[in-house]
Design a protein around this motif. Structure first.
Motif, mmCIF file in Angstrom:
data_model
loop_
_atom_site.group_PDB
_atom_site.id
_atom_site.type_symbol
_atom_site.label_atom_id
_atom_site.label_comp_id
_atom_site.label_asym_id
_atom_site.label_seq_id
_atom_site.Cartn_x
_atom_site.Cartn_y
_atom_site.Cartn_z
ATOM 1 N N PRO A 286 0.833 -1.212 0.000
ATOM 2 C CA PRO A 286 0.000 0.000 0.000
ATOM 3 C C PRO A 286 0.867 1.261 0.000
ATOM 4 O O PRO A 286 1.935 1.267 0.612
ATOM 5 C CB PRO A 286 -0.783 -0.108 1.314
ATOM 6 C CG PRO A 286 0.029 -0.995 2.181
ATOM 7 C CD PRO A 286 0.811 -1.905 1.283
ATOM 8 N N PRO A 287 0.431 2.334 -0.705
ATOM 9 C CA PRO A 287 1.194 3.593 -0.665
ATOM 10 C C PRO A 287 1.194 4.164 0.753
ATOM 11 O O PRO A 287 0.224 3.964 1.492
ATOM 12 C CB PRO A 287 0.424 4.517 -1.608
ATOM 13 C CG PRO A 287 -0.528 3.648 -2.351
ATOM 14 C CD PRO A 287 -0.759 2.427 -1.543
ATOM 15 N N VAL A 288 2.236 4.874 1.098
ATOM 16 C CA VAL A 288 2.328 5.452 2.452
ATOM 17 C C VAL A 288 1.147 6.371 2.720
ATOM 18 O O VAL A 288 0.587 6.397 3.827
ATOM 19 C CB VAL A 288 3.678 6.202 2.614
ATOM 20 C CG1 VAL A 288 3.671 7.072 3.855
ATOM 21 C CG2 VAL A 288 4.817 5.210 2.706
ATOM 22 N N ASP A 289 0.733 7.087 1.684
ATOM 23 C CA ASP A 289 -0.388 8.014 1.866
ATOM 24 C C ASP A 289 -1.645 7.313 2.352
ATOM 25 O O ASP A 289 -2.497 7.915 2.994
ATOM 26 C CB ASP A 289 -0.711 8.726 0.537
ATOM 27 C CG ASP A 289 0.336 9.792 0.233
ATOM 28 O OD1 ASP A 289 1.129 10.093 1.161
ATOM 29 O OD2 ASP A 289 0.365 10.300 -0.902
ATOM 30 N N ASN A 290 -1.791 6.030 2.019
ATOM 31 C CA ASN A 290 -3.009 5.313 2.410
ATOM 32 C C ASN A 290 -2.928 4.722 3.811
ATOM 33 O O ASN A 290 -3.901 4.143 4.289
ATOM 34 C CB ASN A 290 -3.281 4.151 1.441
ATOM 35 C CG ASN A 290 -3.651 4.662 0.070
ATOM 36 O OD1 ASN A 290 -3.666 5.867 -0.153
ATOM 37 N ND2 ASN A 290 -3.953 3.735 -0.848
ATOM 38 N N LEU A 291 -1.770 4.825 4.455
ATOM 39 C CA LEU A 291 -1.635 4.187 5.768
ATOM 40 C C LEU A 291 -2.366 5.000 6.827
ATOM 41 O O LEU A 291 -2.451 6.228 6.728
ATOM 42 C CB LEU A 291 -0.147 4.066 6.154
ATOM 43 C CG LEU A 291 0.738 3.235 5.233
ATOM 44 C CD1 LEU A 291 2.179 3.228 5.754
ATOM 45 C CD2 LEU A 291 0.226 1.802 5.141
ATOM 46 N N GLN A 292 -2.853 4.286 7.847
ATOM 47 C CA GLN A 292 -3.539 5.001 8.926
ATOM 48 C C GLN A 292 -2.517 5.778 9.757
ATOM 49 O O GLN A 292 -1.376 5.334 9.926
ATOM 50 C CB GLN A 292 -4.255 3.993 9.823
ATOM 51 C CG GLN A 292 -5.443 3.366 9.121
ATOM 52 C CD GLN A 292 -5.967 2.157 9.859
ATOM 53 O OE1 GLN A 292 -5.491 1.819 10.945
ATOM 54 N NE2 GLN A 292 -6.935 1.502 9.266
ATOM 55 N N GLN A 293 -2.988 6.889 10.294
ATOM 56 C CA GLN A 293 -2.083 7.750 11.062
ATOM 57 C C GLN A 293 -1.491 7.010 12.263
ATOM 58 O O GLN A 293 -0.317 7.181 12.594
ATOM 59 C CB GLN A 293 -2.843 9.018 11.523
ATOM 60 C CG GLN A 293 -1.938 10.111 12.060
ATOM 61 C CD GLN A 293 -0.806 10.494 11.081
ATOM 62 O OE1 GLN A 293 -1.017 10.660 9.877
ATOM 63 N NE2 GLN A 293 0.420 10.589 11.590
ATOM 64 N N THR A 294 -2.323 6.149 12.898
ATOM 65 C CA THR A 294 -1.820 5.438 14.089
ATOM 66 C C THR A 294 -0.593 4.598 13.734
ATOM 67 O O THR A 294 0.345 4.490 14.505
ATOM 68 C CB THR A 294 -2.894 4.492 14.667
ATOM 69 O OG1 THR A 294 -3.476 3.788 13.577
ATOM 70 C CG2 THR A 294 -3.952 5.256 15.447
ATOM 71 N N LEU A 295 -0.633 4.040 12.536
ATOM 72 C CA LEU A 295 0.502 3.215 12.115
ATOM 73 C C LEU A 295 1.706 4.105 11.785
ATOM 74 O O LEU A 295 2.840 3.803 12.152
ATOM 75 C CB LEU A 295 0.119 2.362 10.904
ATOM 76 C CG LEU A 295 1.253 1.472 10.405
ATOM 77 C CD1 LEU A 295 1.568 0.369 11.403
ATOM 78 C CD2 LEU A 295 0.906 0.852 9.078
#
Ligand code: SF4
Lengths: 261, 704
Positions: free
Chosen positions: B468-477
C-alpha cells in the motif's frame, strides 16, 4: 601462510589488462574470485548481442579451419539471428587469411614461463611459415580502434612474446595482425623486432613482479571513475557510474571475452 | 622437474608410469592401492619428456570432476608451461564441447527441424522444465494415475530413461518394452510403462522440433554422427596423443566404447579401474563394460596392496569380502570399529555425543580435515545441528551436498518476492508471509511485526497489490514507524512500481541490487554474501534463459515468470556452485556416503550415522525406470525378482563398506541411537553386519 597469488597462477592478457585498469578489480576478480552482479550499464541487449555475435563469428572461423565446408558454415551464419554475422563471415572468407595452410593452428593456447610466472596466450590463429610466426586476432568492434590504442594493449605484448618464446629456436620475425570483421580492408599489423620482444618481456615481467609483491591493501581502487563505468564491482566499491565511452566498452568487451575463453 | 610424489614408487607403479616401455596399460586394483599415484607419476613423465612438441597433448578423462582433483592439483603445483597441453575432462563435458564445436556437421545431417540454427543445450533442470510441458497435459488426462511421485521426481525419472537408452546404446523407443519384459508385479504397472514411452517419445520430438539438446540427445548425436565423421576423427587424432582414464568403472558403456575405439589411434593410454566399485550403477556406471577395456591394452597390471588402512581395518575388510566367515579376535575388531559405550536414546543426543568426540580428537591433535561424518542421506537439520555444535566449539566444517536449495536462501527469497511483486504479468503474486519477510529483509529496521502491520493496515492484504502507498496508511501506524523508514519503504514501492515488464529478469535483478538493495539503509548494503548470492542467482537465471530465449514467442516477461514458477514448484533446486567452491574449504567433512566415496579421498576417522537406515544399500524407489534392467548387462526377457533386489542390496552394502574402510587410515566410529533421525527404531543390514562381526569376535574370544 598461503600465498596471495599461488605459484600456479596463470597470467594472461585479460587479467594483466584488468590489473592496469584497476588493481582492486584484479584483486576482487582474480584473487578473491568474488562473483558480483553486473553493473547496470553493462546490462543492455546491445552488449549481449555483441557478445553472442562475436563469439559465434569466432566459432565459424574456427570451424572453417577445422575443415567444415564453406556452404554449411554459410547456412549456419545465415540462420544466426544477428545479421552482422553473415556479412562478417562473407568478409572473412573473401580475405587471403581464410586460406587453409599447413602449420596453422586455430584457437590455439600456448603458455610460457617468464621470470618464474606462467603467461598464457590464446591465439585466434597462429601460423608458422619457415622461421616467421604470424598471429591473427579477429575483432568485431562497432568502431574501428586506432592503431595507437591497440599498440598500448597488453594483448599486443603478450601474444608475440608468448609465440616467440615458446619456440626452441628464436623466430626471425613475429607479426600480429588485427582484423576487424566490420572493416575488412583496414587491417592493423604489428611487426616485432627482437628489441620489441625484449621490451615486452621486461614490461610484462615487471607487471607480474609488482602483482606478486603487493599486500591485499595495496591493490588500490582506480582514481579514474571512467574506468568504473562498466565494472561489476561498482556497487561494492560505492562508485557512481559515469556513462561509458567506446574505449571503456572495448576494454570491458575484451575482458569479458577473455573470461569466456 | 620437481618430483611431487614423495613416496618411492613400488615396482608396479613404476611399470604403470613407464609410458615408453608400456604405451598401453590397463591397471586394476581396489581403492587405496596406489593406482592414481601411479597415473600421476606417468603424467609427470609424459609432461617432462613428451609434451615438448608444440602440438602434443594429453587427455585426462574422469567420470566426475571431483575425481580429477589429484591431477588438477599436480598440474597446479608443477606449474609448467606444458600443463596447458593437458586437458582434464569428463565425458559429458567433452561431448557437449564437441557438439558445440562441430554443430555444422550435425546440422548437415538434417536431424532437427531447423538444422542450421544454433543448438540449445539443456541442463538437467531446464530439461525438466521442458519435460513438464509434455507431462503436465498427460497428467491432466489421467496418465501416470497410479504413480505418487512429486512432479520433479517424475520428470527426472523420465529423463533418466532417455539417458539410459543413450548411454547403454539402445533406441529410446524400446524403453517400455524393456521395462515391461522384466516386470513381475501388478499388471497396472505395464500401463505406466506405456505412459513412460508416450512421454519420452513426445519429449524427443519436442527436442528435434526446437533444437533442444538434453543429455541423451547429446550422447546420441556424438555417437551416431560426430564419431562416424572423418573430419571429427581427424580433429581428435591431432588433438590427443596420450590418455589417462581414471575410475573407468564409474562411467557408462558409451564412454568405454569411445575410449576403446580411441586407444588404437593414441600413442599411449592408461586405463584405471577401481575393483569392487561401480558406485554410480544407478546412473548407468558399468564396471563389466569397463573391464572389457583390458583387451585394448598391451600390458595389464593388478595392484593388491592397501596403502591406507590400518592392519585392524584391513582384517575387517578381508572378513567383509563375500563368503569369508573367518572369525576375528575381539581386540582387532574393536580397534578398527569403535562402538561408543553409551547408546543415546534420541538422535539429537547422538549428535551431541558425536560433536563431543570430534572435539576430543581435534584437541588431541587430529587435523579437522582428517575427520568425516557420513550418513546415507544428509538432512538439513542434521547438517545444521552438527555444524552449529562444531562451530560453537571453534571447529570448522565443510558440507558436501549435491545441491543447495535456491528457494530456501533468504537473500534469494527477498529478490524473487520483490520480482514477483513488480511483475504482475507473471500472475504469481507472493502471499502475505513472503511479502512480509521480503520487506523486513530489504529494510532491516522494519521488523516483522511492523512490516505486517504496514501490509495490513489500510485494507486486508491483497496479493495482486501487496504494497500500500504510504499516503493510504492510517495515522496510528505512521506514528509507530519512523518517517525515514516509511521513506525507505515508499522508495522501494515506487521503484518496484516503475519496472518495465519487458526488462529481462537478470537486468532487473542487477538494477534492484545496485540501485536499491545495496543503498545505505537497505538490507544488502555492505554485504558481500548478498552480492555473491545475487550473482549466482543471475547465473542460474541465465542458464535457464539460454534455451528459451531463442524462441520468438518467449519474451522477457514470459521467461522471467517461468523461471519464478519453476523455482516455486521445486523444478529448479540447485544453486549453481562451481566445483572448486565446493572443495576449497577445509574442516570436518559432513557428507552423504556416496558423495564422499566419489571424492576418492581418505580420512583418519569416519563417523557413520544412521546405521539402521536402509539407505546404506537399498536403491531409490524408481517406479518409472530401472537402472539394472536397462543396463547393457541385463539379459532381455529375464524377470527382475525380489531375490534380485535382495542380492543387489547385499552387494551394495558390501561395496559401500569396502569402499569406506579402504579409505580409512584410522578408525571407524559406529554411531547409533535407539531412535533414528526419523524417530523410528531402524534395524537395517548394516546394523546386522556390525552386530554379527562383534558377536563372532566375542565368541572367538570366549572360545580362545
Ligand atoms: S568499481 Fe572501480 S574501483 Fe571498484 S573495482 Fe571496479 S574499477 Fe575498481
Amino acid at each position: 601462510m598461503t600465498e596471495l597469488i599461488p605459484s600456479g597462477f596463470v597470467f594472461h592478457q585479460s587479467n594483466l589488462q584488468t590489473f592496469l585498469i584497476c588493481r582492486y578489480r584484479f584483486f576482487l576478480r582474480y584473487v578473491q574470485k568474488m562473483p558480483w552482479p553486473a553493473a547496470v550499464a553493462a546490462t543492455s541487449s546491445q552488449f549481449e548481442q555483441d557478445q553472442a555475435a562475436g563469439s559465434y563469428f569466432h566459432s565459424l572461423i574456427h570451424q572453417h579451419f577445422l575443415g567444415i565446408d564453406r556452404d554449411t558454415l554459410c547456412s549456419c551464419a545465415q540462420h544466426f539471428p544477428d545479421i552482422r554475422v553473415r556479412a562478417w563471415f562473407d568478409n572473412f572468407m573473401n580475405t587471403p587469411y581464410a586460406k587453409i595452410r599447413p602449420n596453422q593452428y586455430p584457437e590455439h593456447n600456448q603458455q610460457i614461463r617468464l621470470d618464474g610466472n606462467l603467461l598464457l596466450a590464446k591465439f585466434d590463429l597462429i601460423i608458422f611459415e619457415g622461421d616467421t610466426i604470424q598471429i591473427f586476432d579477429w575483432k568485431t568492434s562497432r568502431k574501428l580502434p586506432k592503431r595507437q590504442f591497440l599498440q598500448s594493449r597488453i594483448q599486443t605484448m603478450v601474444y608475440p612474446l608468448v609465440a616467440a618464446r615458446a619456440q626452441a629456436k628464436p623466430p626471425a620475425a613475429v607479426n600480429m595482425l588485427y582484423w576487424e570483421a566490420g572493416f575488412p580492408g583496414q587491417t592493423i599489423q604489428f611487426n616485432f623486432t627482437q628489441d620489441d620482444l625484449q621490451t615486452a618481456q621486461l614490461t610484462l615481467a615487471s607487471h607480474m613482479r609488482t602483482i606478486r609483491s603487493l599486500e591485499p591493501e595495496q591493490f588500490e581502487q582506480t582514481t579514474d571513475l571512467q574506468r568504473c563505468a562498466l565494472c561489476e564491482y561498482q556497487s561494492f566499491c560505492n562508485r557512481n557510474s559515469p556513462s561509458w565511452n567506446e574505449d571503456s566498452y572495448y576494454e570491458w568487451k575484451s575482458e569479458v571475452f577473455g573470461l569466456i575463453d | 622437474m620437481n618430483d611431487l610424489l614423495s613416496v618411492k614408487p613400488e615396482v608396479g607403479q613404476e611399470q604403470a608410469a613407464d609410458f615408453v616401455e608400456h604405451p598401453h596399460v590397463f591397471l586394476c586394483g581396489p581403492a587405496s592401492s596406489g593406482k592414481t599415484t601411479a597415473a600421476l607419476l606417468r603424467l609427470q613423465h609424459i609432461l617432462s619428456s613428451d609434451l615438448e612438441s608444440y602440438t602434443s597433448r594429453a587427455l585426462i578423462l574422469v567420470p566426475q570432476r571431483s575425481l580429477a582433483e589429484p591431477y588438477q592439483s599436480m598440474l597446479r603445483q608443477l606449474s609448467l608451461p606444458v600443463s596447458q597441453q593437458v586437458s582434464v575432462q569428463t565425458m559429458s563435458s567433452l561431448v557437449r564441447r564437441m557438439i558445440n564445436l562441430f554443430w555444422p556437421l550435425i546440422a548437415s545431417h538434417q536431424v532437427f527441424r531447423y538444422p542450421f540454427e544454433q543448438p540449445r543445450f539443456l541442463t538437467l533442470e531446464t530439461a525438466q522444465y521442458y519435460m513438464a510441458q509434455i507431462v503436465d497435459p498427460l497428467l491432466d488426462r489421467g496418465h501416470f494415475a497410479t504413480i505418487t511421485l512429486t512432479r520433479n521426481r517424475l520428470f527426472s525419472q523420465l529423463l533418466d530413461n532417455l539417458n539410459k537408452s543413450a548411454i547403454v546404446g539402445f533406441p529410446h523407443t524400446e524403453l517400455a518394452a524393456r521395462l515391461s519384459s522384466a516386470w513381475t508385479g501388478d499388471q497396472a504397472q505395464l500401463a505406466v510403462y506405456r505412459d513412460v514411452q508416450t512421454a519420452v517419445s513426445a519429449f524427443r520430438s519436442l527436442c528435434l522440433e526446437n533444437n533442444l539438446l538434453d543429455f541423451s540427445l547429446q550422447v546420441e548425436l556424438f555417437r551416431d554422427i560426430l564419431w562416424q565423421n572423418a573430419t571429427f576423427q581427424k580433429y581428435l587424432q591431432t588433438q590427443y596423443q596420450h590418455l589417462i582414464y581414471d575410475n573407468a568403472e564409474e562411467d557408462p558403456p558409451y564412454v568405454h566404447d569411445f575410449v576403446g575405439s580411441l586407444i588404437p589411434n593414441l600413442r599411449t593410454s592408461l586405463v584405471i579401474m577401481d575393483e569392487g566399485a561401480g558406485l554410480r550403477s544407478f546412473l548407468g556406471a558399468d564396471p563389466k563394460s569397463a573391464a572389457a577395456l583390458a583387451t585394448k591394452a598391451l600390458k595389464q597390471l593388478h595392484f593388491d596392496e592397501n596403502y591406507v588402512s590400518t592392519p585392524a581395518v584391513n582384517a575387517v575388510i578381508d572378513r567383509t569380502q563375500s563368503g569369508n566367515t573367518q572369525r576375528l579376535p575381539f581386540p582387532l575388531v574393536s580397534e578398527a570399529l569403535i562402538v561408543p559405550p553409551n547408546k543415546p536414546r534420541f538422535f539429537p543426543d547422538l549428535l551431541h555425543a558425536v560433536s563431543q568426540d570430534i572435539a576430543d580428537l581435534i584437541h588431541n591433535g587430529t587435523p579437522p580435515d582428517q575427520i568425516v561424518v557420513l550418513s546415507p542421506f544428509l538432512s538439513d537439520p542434521l547438517v545444521f545441528e552438527l555444524s552449529r555444535r562444531l562451530s560453537k566449539a571453534g571447529i570448522p566444517t565443510q558440507t558436501l551436498r549435491p545441491s543447495l536449495a535456491l528457494k530456501s536462501n533468504p537473500i534469494i527469497q527477498t529478490i524473487l518476492t520483490l520480482a514477483a511483486i513488480s511483475h504482475p504479468d507473471w500472475q504469481q503474486p507472493p502471499d502475505l508471509n513472503q511479502t512480509q519477510l521480503a520487506l523486513s529483509s530489504a529494510i532491516p529496521r522494519l521488523d516483522h511485526l511492523r512490516a505486517r502491520l504496514l501490509l495490513e493496515s489500510s485494507a486486508p492484504f491483497l496479493p495482486e497489490a501487496p504494497l500500500p502507498p504510504v499516503d493510504n496508511l492510517q495515522q496510528t501506524l505512521k506514528d509507530r514507524i519512523s518517517s525515514d523508514m516509511l521513506g525507505q519503504y515508499e522508495k522501494l514501492r515506487l521503484w518496484l512500481d516503475f519496472v518495465d515488464q519487458d526488462e529481462p529478469l537478470d537486468y532487473f535483478i542487477s538494477r534492484l541490487f545496485s540501485e536499491l538493495l545495496t543503498q545505505p539503509g537497505y538490507g544488502f548494503a555492505g554485504s558481500q554474501e548478498a552480492g555473491e548470492t545475487t550473482a549466482r542467482l543471475i547465473q542460474s537465471y541465465q542458464k535457464f534463459k539460454s534455451p528459451l530465449s531463442i524462441d520468438p514467442n518467449a519474451n522477457a516477461s514470459f521467461i522471467g515468470g517461468e523461471f519464478y514458477r519453476s523455482l516455486s514448484q521445486g523444478l529448479l533446486s540447485a544453486l549453481f556452485l562451481p566445483d572448486e567452491e565446493l572443495t576449497k574449504e577445509t574442516g570436518v567433512l559432513i557428507a552423504p556416503v556416496l558423495t564422499f566415496l566419489m571424492q576418492n579421498r581418505t580420512a583418519k576417522y569416519q563417523f557413520w550415522l544412521n546405521l539402521g537406515s536402509k539407505g546404506w544399500y537399498e536403491r531409490l524407489e524408481q517406479p518409472l525406470t530401472h537402472p539394472y534392467v536397462l543396463s547393457r548387462q541385463w539379459h532381455q526377457g529375464t524377470k527382475w525378482t525380489t531375490e534380485d533386489e535382495l542380492a543387489l542390496s547385499r552387494h551394495n552394502l558390501e561395496r559401500t563398506l569396502l569402499g569406506l574402510m579402504r579409505r580409512c587410515s584410522g578408525q571407524i566410529i559406529l554411531c547409533n541411537s535407539e531412535y533414528s533421525e526419523t524417530g523410528a527404531e531402524d534395524k537395517g543390514l548394516l546394523l546386522t553386519w556390525a552386530q554379527n562381526l562383534f558377536r563372532s569376535a566375542i565368541r572367538e574370544e570366549q572360545n580362545g
